[in-house]
Motif scaffolding. Structure first.
Motif, PDB file in Angstrom:
ATOM      1  N   GLY A  91       0.819  -1.205   0.000  1.00  0.00           N
ATOM      2  CA  GLY A  91       0.000   0.000   0.000  1.00  0.00           C
ATOM      3  C   GLY A  91       0.850   1.251   0.000  1.00  0.00           C
ATOM      4  O   GLY A  91       2.076   1.204   0.005  1.00  0.00           O
ATOM      5  N   ARG A  92       0.157   2.401  -0.026  1.00  0.00           N
ATOM      6  CA  ARG A  92       0.811   3.717  -0.023  1.00  0.00           C
ATOM      7  C   ARG A  92       0.127   4.581   1.027  1.00  0.00           C
ATOM      8  O   ARG A  92      -1.098   4.630   1.108  1.00  0.00           O
ATOM      9  CB  ARG A  92       0.684   4.360  -1.395  1.00  0.00           C
ATOM     10  CG  ARG A  92       1.397   5.701  -1.500  1.00  0.00           C
ATOM     11  CD  ARG A  92       1.271   6.333  -2.881  1.00  0.00           C
ATOM     12  NE  ARG A  92       1.806   5.486  -3.934  1.00  0.00           N
ATOM     13  CZ  ARG A  92       3.102   5.425  -4.277  1.00  0.00           C
ATOM     14  NH1 ARG A  92       3.970   6.155  -3.640  1.00  0.00           N
ATOM     15  NH2 ARG A  92       3.491   4.663  -5.261  1.00  0.00           N
ATOM     16  N   VAL A  93       0.942   5.270   1.831  1.00  0.00           N
ATOM     17  CA  VAL A  93       0.412   6.149   2.881  1.00  0.00           C
ATOM     18  C   VAL A  93      -0.205   7.372   2.224  1.00  0.00           C
ATOM     19  O   VAL A  93       0.444   8.068   1.446  1.00  0.00           O
ATOM     20  CB  VAL A  93       1.537   6.559   3.865  1.00  0.00           C
ATOM     21  CG1 VAL A  93       1.008   7.553   4.888  1.00  0.00           C
ATOM     22  CG2 VAL A  93       2.114   5.341   4.547  1.00  0.00           C
ATOM     23  N   ILE A  94      -1.486   7.632   2.534  1.00  0.00           N
ATOM     24  CA  ILE A  94      -2.178   8.791   1.959  1.00  0.00           C
ATOM     25  C   ILE A  94      -2.566   9.815   3.022  1.00  0.00           C
ATOM     26  O   ILE A  94      -3.050  10.888   2.699  1.00  0.00           O
ATOM     27  CB  ILE A  94      -3.424   8.360   1.154  1.00  0.00           C
ATOM     28  CG1 ILE A  94      -4.405   7.589   2.016  1.00  0.00           C
ATOM     29  CG2 ILE A  94      -3.006   7.567  -0.060  1.00  0.00           C
ATOM     30  CD1 ILE A  94      -5.720   7.275   1.338  1.00  0.00           C
ATOM     31  N   GLY A  95      -2.353   9.469   4.291  1.00  0.00           N
ATOM     32  CA  GLY A  95      -2.656  10.407   5.362  1.00  0.00           C
ATOM     33  C   GLY A  95      -1.895  10.051   6.623  1.00  0.00           C
ATOM     34  O   GLY A  95      -1.682   8.875   6.913  1.00  0.00           O
ATOM     35  N   VAL A  96      -1.460  11.072   7.372  1.00  0.00           N
ATOM     36  CA  VAL A  96      -0.702  10.850   8.593  1.00  0.00           C
ATOM     37  C   VAL A  96      -1.303  11.697   9.706  1.00  0.00           C
ATOM     38  O   VAL A  96      -1.472  12.899   9.550  1.00  0.00           O
ATOM     39  CB  VAL A  96       0.783  11.236   8.407  1.00  0.00           C
ATOM     40  CG1 VAL A  96       1.547  11.063   9.707  1.00  0.00           C
ATOM     41  CG2 VAL A  96       1.414  10.423   7.301  1.00  0.00           C
ATOM     42  N   GLU A  97      -1.652  11.049  10.819  1.00  0.00           N
ATOM     43  CA  GLU A  97      -2.071  11.748  12.031  1.00  0.00           C
ATOM     44  C   GLU A  97      -0.895  11.637  12.995  1.00  0.00           C
ATOM     45  O   GLU A  97      -0.488  10.532  13.329  1.00  0.00           O
ATOM     46  CB  GLU A  97      -3.319  11.106  12.623  1.00  0.00           C
ATOM     47  CG  GLU A  97      -4.520  11.127  11.697  1.00  0.00           C
ATOM     48  CD  GLU A  97      -5.672  10.324  12.260  1.00  0.00           C
ATOM     49  OE1 GLU A  97      -5.718  10.121  13.489  1.00  0.00           O
ATOM     50  OE2 GLU A  97      -6.501   9.892  11.474  1.00  0.00           O
TER      51      GLU A  97
END
Length: 75
Positions: A43-49
């Motif tokens: 997968g690919r990271v699309i958001g970071v909290e």
């Protein structure tokens, strides 16, 4: 007759039971990082909290994975 008192035992300096616990390091992820997950695959990271969770696009599904990110590895 006196009862024996419970005393705490002194650990020797070389004792394997005298090892301080080490906190595991938490992996940090950035946008567009390529990752793999043991259950969901590539997968690919699309958001970071900030150190709370990451949102990952695995193709057919998008998953929010919370910290400490077990089973999620950066490629």
């Amino acid at each position: 007759m006196k009862r024996p008192r419970a005393t705490t035992r002194r650990q020797l300096p070389g004792s394997p039971f005298n090892v301080p616990s080490v906190a595991p390091t938490i992996e940090t992820f950035a946008l567009d990082d390529r990752v793999t997950h043991d259950k969901y695959g590539l997968g690919r990271v699309i958001g970071v909290e900030d150190e709370v969770a990451v949102l990952v696009d695995f193709g057919q599904r998008t998953e929010r994975i919370t910290s400490p990110y077990h089973k999620l590895y950066k490629l």
